[in-house]
Design a protein around this motif. Structure first.
Motif, mmCIF file in Angstrom:
data_model
loop_
_atom_site.group_PDB
_atom_site.id
_atom_site.type_symbol
_atom_site.label_atom_id
_atom_site.label_comp_id
_atom_site.label_asym_id
_atom_site.label_seq_id
_atom_site.Cartn_x
_atom_site.Cartn_y
_atom_site.Cartn_z
ATOM 1 N N THR A 125 0.817 -1.211 0.000
ATOM 2 C CA THR A 125 0.000 0.000 0.000
ATOM 3 C C THR A 125 0.847 1.255 0.000
ATOM 4 O OG1 THR A 125 -0.168 -0.158 2.401
ATOM 5 C CG2 THR A 125 -2.009 -1.017 1.116
ATOM 6 N N SER A 126 1.957 1.232 0.705
ATOM 7 C CA SER A 126 2.792 2.434 0.790
ATOM 8 C C SER A 126 4.134 2.073 1.373
ATOM 9 C CB SER A 126 2.111 3.493 1.665
ATOM 10 O OG SER A 126 2.984 4.568 1.889
ATOM 11 N N GLY A 127 5.141 2.802 0.959
ATOM 12 C CA GLY A 127 6.462 2.603 1.518
ATOM 13 C C GLY A 127 6.687 3.384 2.786
ATOM 14 N N TYR A 128 5.698 4.183 3.201
ATOM 15 C CA TYR A 128 5.860 5.069 4.357
ATOM 16 C C TYR A 128 5.308 4.504 5.660
ATOM 17 C CZ TYR A 128 6.709 8.269 0.521
ATOM 18 O OH TYR A 128 7.197 8.856 -0.607
ATOM 19 N N THR A 129 4.615 3.359 5.601
ATOM 20 C CA THR A 129 4.045 2.790 6.823
ATOM 21 C C THR A 129 4.935 1.677 7.352
ATOM 22 O OG1 THR A 129 2.724 1.245 5.529
ATOM 23 C CG2 THR A 129 1.665 3.314 6.156
ATOM 24 N N LEU A 130 4.857 1.464 8.651
ATOM 25 C CA LEU A 130 5.604 0.370 9.254
ATOM 26 C C LEU A 130 4.830 -0.922 9.033
ATOM 27 C CD1 LEU A 130 6.537 2.121 12.605
ATOM 28 C CD2 LEU A 130 8.043 1.744 10.651
ATOM 29 N N GLY A 131 5.523 -1.953 8.670
ATOM 30 C CA GLY A 131 4.858 -3.231 8.427
ATOM 31 C C GLY A 131 4.606 -3.440 6.945
ATOM 32 N N ASN A 132 4.282 -4.663 6.598
ATOM 33 C CA ASN A 132 4.021 -5.015 5.201
ATOM 34 C C ASN A 132 2.523 -5.042 4.949
ATOM 35 O OD1 ASN A 132 6.781 -5.380 4.640
ATOM 36 N ND2 ASN A 132 6.706 -7.417 5.574
ATOM 37 N N TYR A 133 1.949 -3.888 4.661
ATOM 38 C CA TYR A 133 0.513 -3.802 4.403
ATOM 39 C C TYR A 133 0.268 -3.803 2.912
ATOM 40 C CZ TYR A 133 0.501 -2.630 9.299
ATOM 41 O OH TYR A 133 0.691 -2.676 10.650
ATOM 42 N N GLU A 134 -0.846 -4.412 2.522
ATOM 43 C CA GLU A 134 -1.107 -4.595 1.099
ATOM 44 C C GLU A 134 -2.520 -4.191 0.707
ATOM 45 O OE1 GLU A 134 1.678 -8.265 -0.310
ATOM 46 O OE2 GLU A 134 -0.151 -8.810 0.758
ATOM 47 N N LYS A 135 -2.624 -3.835 -0.567
ATOM 48 C CA LYS A 135 -3.916 -3.655 -1.220
ATOM 49 C C LYS A 135 -4.113 -4.900 -2.071
ATOM 50 C CE LYS A 135 -3.957 -0.774 -4.557
ATOM 51 N NZ LYS A 135 -3.870 0.492 -5.281
ATOM 52 N N THR A 136 -5.291 -5.487 -2.030
ATOM 53 C CA THR A 136 -5.541 -6.761 -2.714
ATOM 54 C C THR A 136 -6.700 -6.633 -3.689
ATOM 55 O OG1 THR A 136 -4.782 -7.970 -0.763
ATOM 56 C CG2 THR A 136 -6.076 -9.201 -2.363
ATOM 57 N N ILE A 137 -6.446 -7.082 -4.930
ATOM 58 C CA ILE A 137 -7.518 -7.223 -5.919
ATOM 59 C C ILE A 137 -7.961 -8.681 -5.849
ATOM 60 C CG2 ILE A 137 -8.216 -6.976 -8.326
ATOM 61 C CD1 ILE A 137 -5.658 -5.262 -8.722
ATOM 62 N N MET A 138 -9.195 -8.891 -5.453
ATOM 63 C CA MET A 138 -9.749 -10.248 -5.368
ATOM 64 C C MET A 138 -10.591 -10.486 -6.610
ATOM 65 S SD MET A 138 -10.903 -10.274 -1.394
ATOM 66 C CE MET A 138 -11.189 -12.031 -1.420
ATOM 67 N N ILE A 139 -10.219 -11.509 -7.382
ATOM 68 C CA ILE A 139 -10.901 -11.782 -8.647
ATOM 69 C C ILE A 139 -11.521 -13.179 -8.606
ATOM 70 C CG2 ILE A 139 -10.646 -11.946 -11.152
ATOM 71 C CD1 ILE A 139 -8.157 -10.113 -10.823
ATOM 72 N N PHE A 140 -12.851 -13.212 -8.692
ATOM 73 C CA PHE A 140 -13.608 -14.471 -8.746
ATOM 74 C C PHE A 140 -14.010 -14.710 -10.198
ATOM 75 C CE2 PHE A 140 -14.170 -12.749 -4.556
ATOM 76 C CZ PHE A 140 -14.193 -13.831 -3.704
ATOM 77 N N PHE A 141 -13.923 -15.961 -10.632
ATOM 78 C CA PHE A 141 -14.243 -16.292 -12.020
ATOM 79 C C PHE A 141 -15.577 -17.006 -12.128
ATOM 80 C CE2 PHE A 141 -9.737 -15.673 -12.052
ATOM 81 C CZ PHE A 141 -9.497 -15.047 -13.274
ATOM 82 N N LYS A 142 -16.394 -16.494 -13.056
ATOM 83 C CA LYS A 142 -17.591 -17.210 -13.475
ATOM 84 C C LYS A 142 -17.327 -17.689 -14.899
ATOM 85 C CE LYS A 142 -21.594 -15.345 -12.337
ATOM 86 N NZ LYS A 142 -22.663 -14.334 -12.246
ATOM 87 N N ASN A 143 -18.321 -18.254 -15.561
ATOM 88 C CA ASN A 143 -18.097 -18.778 -16.910
ATOM 89 C C ASN A 143 -17.793 -17.681 -17.929
ATOM 90 O OD1 ASN A 143 -18.305 -21.454 -16.230
ATOM 91 N ND2 ASN A 143 -20.519 -21.486 -16.477
ATOM 92 N N GLU A 144 -18.533 -16.594 -17.898
ATOM 93 C CA GLU A 144 -18.361 -15.553 -18.909
ATOM 94 C C GLU A 144 -18.120 -14.180 -18.294
ATOM 95 O OE1 GLU A 144 -21.897 -15.966 -21.193
ATOM 96 O OE2 GLU A 144 -21.185 -17.754 -22.215
ATOM 97 N N SER A 145 -17.649 -14.145 -17.066
ATOM 98 C CA SER A 145 -17.368 -12.863 -16.423
ATOM 99 C C SER A 145 -16.483 -13.074 -15.204
ATOM 100 C CB SER A 145 -18.670 -12.166 -16.004
ATOM 101 O OG SER A 145 -19.324 -12.908 -14.988
ATOM 102 N N ILE A 146 -15.931 -11.958 -14.727
ATOM 103 C CA ILE A 146 -15.229 -11.971 -13.443
ATOM 104 C C ILE A 146 -15.992 -11.077 -12.482
ATOM 105 C CG2 ILE A 146 -12.933 -12.417 -14.403
ATOM 106 C CD1 ILE A 146 -12.342 -9.389 -13.867
ATOM 107 N N LEU A 147 -15.888 -11.399 -11.215
ATOM 108 C CA LEU A 147 -16.381 -10.546 -10.138
ATOM 109 C C LEU A 147 -15.149 -10.153 -9.344
ATOM 110 C CD1 LEU A 147 -19.405 -12.732 -8.998
ATOM 111 C CD2 LEU A 147 -19.519 -10.671 -10.386
ATOM 112 N N TYR A 148 -15.022 -8.875 -9.036
ATOM 113 C CA TYR A 148 -13.808 -8.446 -8.348
ATOM 114 C C TYR A 148 -14.113 -7.341 -7.340
ATOM 115 C CZ TYR A 148 -13.621 -3.986 -10.744
ATOM 116 O OH TYR A 148 -13.920 -2.715 -11.163
ATOM 117 N N THR A 149 -13.182 -7.166 -6.412
ATOM 118 C CA THR A 149 -13.216 -6.032 -5.502
ATOM 119 C C THR A 149 -11.794 -5.745 -5.048
ATOM 120 O OG1 THR A 149 -14.335 -5.048 -3.590
ATOM 121 C CG2 THR A 149 -13.567 -7.320 -3.336
ATOM 122 N N LEU A 150 -11.591 -4.555 -4.512
ATOM 123 C CA LEU A 150 -10.295 -4.164 -3.950
ATOM 124 C C LEU A 150 -10.481 -3.912 -2.473
ATOM 125 C CD1 LEU A 150 -9.955 -3.272 -7.044
ATOM 126 C CD2 LEU A 150 -8.230 -1.739 -6.159
#
Length: 197
Positions: A125-150
């Motif tokens: 997420t940032s190089g300025y915070t202490l610790g290894n924090y992350e932003k995650t893109i979660m991608i779920f797959f259906k047959n003809e589409s993806i569902l995602y969130t951040l």
């Protein structure tokens, strides 16, 4: 990456919302985020109501209006954080997975939790915070589409992803809808002029 206890992939896809078990800390974090954005909304409304006509009133309206807009937008982002957005495609599901994995490698995401219907793309997420924090893109797959969130984790609060979600949506739409580029040998000017395909 934020801890998502007992993530139910099938129910999440069916309901188009992340189905997980929330700890008391997750609930407190959500409440704190709502409280912060509501405080900004209320204080901006009160400030807008107290502005008196003067030479500087346009600037005051702009500042307090911006605060109100930011508060409303932040509240909305937190409220819809676990809702899954959909992008449809016409390519094969396995091709879609491959394109997303290539996208993750190209932009140096840490790829994890690869299963039949789920991929996580993680980035710091940032190089300025202490610790290894992350932003995650979660991608779920259906047959003809993806569902995602951040979703994003932080040192104290897991504030919502405000702006990069729009860039990610554009990127995902682009890679899932563009035609596959064939590798063609580069032709000289002479051959392009005299030998047309």
């Amino acid at each position: 990456m934020r801890k998502l206890n007992n993530l139910n992939i099938t129910r999440s896809i069916e309901s188009r919302k992340l189905i997980t078990e929330e700890s008391w800390w997750d609930k407190f974090d959500t409440f704190t985020n709502y409280f912060m954005f509501l405080a900004l909304i209320v204080s901006s409304i009160l400030a807008l109501g107290s502005v008196k006509s003067s030479a500087n009133s346009d600037l005051e309206y702009f500042l307090y209006g911006s605060g109100l807009f930011f508060g409303l937008y932040g509240f909305y982002c937190k409220f819809t954080e676990k809702h899954l957005k959909e992008i449809k495609f016409t390519i094969h599901k396995e091709d879609a997975k491959q394109r997303i994995l290539e996208y993750g490698k190209k932009y140096n995401y840490r790829i994890s939790k690869i299963s039949n219907n789920l991929i996580f793309l993680n980035e710091p997420t940032s190089g300025y915070t202490l610790g290894n924090y992350e932003k995650t893109i979660m991608i779920f797959f259906k047959n003809e589409s993806i569902l995602y969130t951040l979703i994003k984790e932080g040192a104290r609060l897991n504030v919502p992803v405000l702006f990069s979600q729009h860039i990610v949506r554009i990127d995902l739409k682009k890679i899932l809808t563009q035609a596959k580029i064939k590798n063609k040998t580069k032709k000289s000017y002479f051959s392009l002029f005299f030998f047309k395909d």
